[in-house]
Design a protein around this motif. Structure first.
Motif, PDB file in Angstrom:
ATOM      1  N   ARG A  63      -4.406   2.077  -3.508  1.00  0.00           N
ATOM      2  CA  ARG A  63      -3.123   1.873  -2.835  1.00  0.00           C
ATOM      3  C   ARG A  63      -1.942   2.212  -3.734  1.00  0.00           C
ATOM      4  O   ARG A  63      -0.811   1.955  -3.390  1.00  0.00           O
ATOM      5  N   LEU A 115      -1.936   7.484  -6.438  1.00  0.00           N
ATOM      6  CA  LEU A 115      -2.855   7.968  -5.412  1.00  0.00           C
ATOM      7  C   LEU A 115      -2.077   8.501  -4.214  1.00  0.00           C
ATOM      8  O   LEU A 115      -2.455   9.522  -3.631  1.00  0.00           O
ATOM      9  N   ALA A 116      -0.988   7.866  -3.864  1.00  0.00           N
ATOM     10  CA  ALA A 116      -0.165   8.346  -2.755  1.00  0.00           C
ATOM     11  C   ALA A 116       0.340   9.755  -3.031  1.00  0.00           C
ATOM     12  O   ALA A 116       0.317  10.615  -2.139  1.00  0.00           O
ATOM     13  N   ARG A 117       0.767  10.018  -4.277  1.00  0.00           N
ATOM     14  CA  ARG A 117       1.223  11.374  -4.642  1.00  0.00           C
ATOM     15  C   ARG A 117       0.075  12.367  -4.544  1.00  0.00           C
ATOM     16  O   ARG A 117       0.239  13.481  -4.041  1.00  0.00           O
ATOM     17  N   CYS A 164      -8.368  10.497   5.014  1.00  0.00           N
ATOM     18  CA  CYS A 164      -8.861  10.270   3.650  1.00  0.00           C
ATOM     19  C   CYS A 164      -9.403   8.865   3.468  1.00  0.00           C
ATOM     20  O   CYS A 164      -9.275   8.271   2.400  1.00  0.00           O
ATOM     21  N   LEU A 193      -2.632  12.162  -2.671  1.00  0.00           N
ATOM     22  CA  LEU A 193      -2.970  12.363  -1.259  1.00  0.00           C
ATOM     23  C   LEU A 193      -1.927  13.217  -0.552  1.00  0.00           C
ATOM     24  O   LEU A 193      -2.266  14.019   0.323  1.00  0.00           O
ATOM     25  N   GLU A 194      -0.681  13.044  -0.924  1.00  0.00           N
ATOM     26  CA  GLU A 194       0.379  13.874  -0.340  1.00  0.00           C
ATOM     27  C   GLU A 194       0.156  15.343  -0.681  1.00  0.00           C
ATOM     28  O   GLU A 194       0.234  16.218   0.194  1.00  0.00           O
ATOM     29  N   ARG A 214      -1.759   8.183   4.732  1.00  0.00           N
ATOM     30  CA  ARG A 214      -3.035   7.906   5.417  1.00  0.00           C
ATOM     31  C   ARG A 214      -2.890   7.965   6.941  1.00  0.00           C
ATOM     32  O   ARG A 214      -3.870   8.201   7.641  1.00  0.00           O
ATOM     33  N   THR A 266      -0.009   4.175  -0.197  1.00  0.00           N
ATOM     34  CA  THR A 266      -0.669   5.304   0.467  1.00  0.00           C
ATOM     35  C   THR A 266      -0.601   5.218   1.996  1.00  0.00           C
ATOM     36  O   THR A 266      -1.057   6.137   2.680  1.00  0.00           O
ATOM     37  N   ASP A 324       0.843  -1.185   0.000  1.00  0.00           N
ATOM     38  CA  ASP A 324       0.000   0.000   0.000  1.00  0.00           C
ATOM     39  C   ASP A 324       0.886   1.245   0.000  1.00  0.00           C
ATOM     40  O   ASP A 324       1.421   1.637   1.037  1.00  0.00           O
TER      41      ASP A 324
END
Length: 171
Positions: A22, A26-28, A16, A30-31, A11, A7, A5
């Motif tokens: 994951r 998406l991690a970028r 969120c 969310l950051e 998280r 993210t 994952d």
């Protein structure tokens, strides 16, 4: 590691949970959203329909200082263009044919909180100009009223339209 994952780290500190995925992409996202949450400045979210822009707007709000204040949402494509300005900024009685009573508008309803404008590119250019004025000065006028009103609202907007540099300056 396959199946990891990407993210998970963001998280841990960014609320969120409604956003599913994951991936590193998406991690970028969310950051960046977690940084936007802390800035309390206007935000423009872009991307195809159905990608969770409204969920991301809510997460940005929950992660910021306006988390306990109103979150007011308007789908700009859902209203006839002649009613948008009245819906956003309010109107005095008699300002237009359907203004039988004074109406405060969504900017006033979002006071102290966040106004989320989905499908921003669907706003008529006159409403976009007034929204830009609100964003830059924190002031606006109700339809039919010359007095200046002050607003303490954060604008988060979303569009699925392709936005170029020249287009972005109009939004």
């Amino acid at each position: 590691v396959d199946g990891a994952d990407a993210t998970a780290r963001v998280r841990e500190r960014f609320p969120c949970g409604e956003l599913v995925g994951r991936s590193p992409a998406l991690a970028r996202a969310l950051e960046l959203a977690s940084l936007a949450a802390l800035a309390d400045s206007p935000v423009l979210l872009t991307g195809p329909s159905g990608t969770g822009k409204s969920l991301l707007a809510r997460a940005i709000t929950r992660g910021g200082t306006r988390r306990d204040a109103p979150f007011v949402e308007l789908n700009c494509a859902a209203l006839p263009s002649e009613l948008i300005e009245s819906e956003l900024f309010g109107a005095t009685r008699g300002a237009h044919s359907t203004a039988s009573v004074a109406r405060a508008g969504l900017v006033a309803a979002a006071e102290g909180g966040t106004l989320f404008l989905d499908e921003l590119a669907e706003l008529p250019s006159a409403a976009q100009a007034k929204l830009l004025h609100l964003t830059q000065t924190g002031s606006y006028h109700r339809l039919g009223d010359d007095s200046v009103r002050r607003a303490n609202v954060r604008i988060i907007a979303a569009t699925n339209a392709e936005v170029t540099g020249a287009d972005a300056s109009k939004l």
